[in-house]
Design a protein around this motif. Sequence first.
Motif, PDB file in Angstrom:
ATOM      1  N   VAL A   1     -10.478  -1.889  -1.986  1.00 56.37           N
ATOM      2  CA  VAL A   1     -10.747  -0.575  -2.579  1.00 56.37           C
ATOM      3  C   VAL A   1     -11.577   0.277  -1.623  1.00 56.37           C
ATOM      4  O   VAL A   1     -11.269   1.450  -1.384  1.00 56.37           O
TER       5      VAL A   1
ATOM      6  N   LEU B   1      -3.703   1.073  -3.186  1.00 57.58           N
ATOM      7  CA  LEU B   1      -4.138  -0.217  -3.730  1.00 57.58           C
ATOM      8  C   LEU B   1      -2.937  -1.097  -4.063  1.00 57.58           C
ATOM      9  O   LEU B   1      -2.944  -2.301  -3.784  1.00 57.58           O
TER      10      LEU B   1
ATOM     11  N   THR C   1     -11.103  -7.554  -3.787  1.00 59.18           N
ATOM     12  CA  THR C   1     -10.802  -6.235  -4.348  1.00 59.18           C
ATOM     13  C   THR C   1     -11.792  -5.198  -3.861  1.00 59.18           C
ATOM     14  O   THR C   1     -11.411  -4.071  -3.521  1.00 59.18           O
TER      15      THR C   1
END
Length: 121
Positions: free
Chosen positions: A106, A51, A102
Amino acid sequence: TEIARLRNQLERGIIRHFPRAQVCFKNQERLPHCTVLFFPGIANEALLFALNRRGVCASIGGGNFQQLGLMLAACGVEESLAHSAVAFSLSRYTTEEEIDCTIQIVAESAQKLAGLSEHLT
């Protein structure tokens, strides 16, 4: 509040794209700007590294005695699951576009790591 709505959107989106993910303490009262998710079968350190390389800030805790996995294991969470936990925090400046981005990062990172992990077992 708006932050809690975005937190919930983040959780739902990650689970929709990576169904193995689980929300920690989902049925308990939680802070509106924080979430912890389990990624079974994925070491939290590996996911955190992936990440970070893609610009998503997350956390697995601080020093030796503040690691998220150790704290969750001490609370009775099964150890391998506890060490798959990653924490995310939002702020009043977090946007819906950032949440959507995000979620994608992810989910893609978790899918890639899960695929690599399957080849090791």
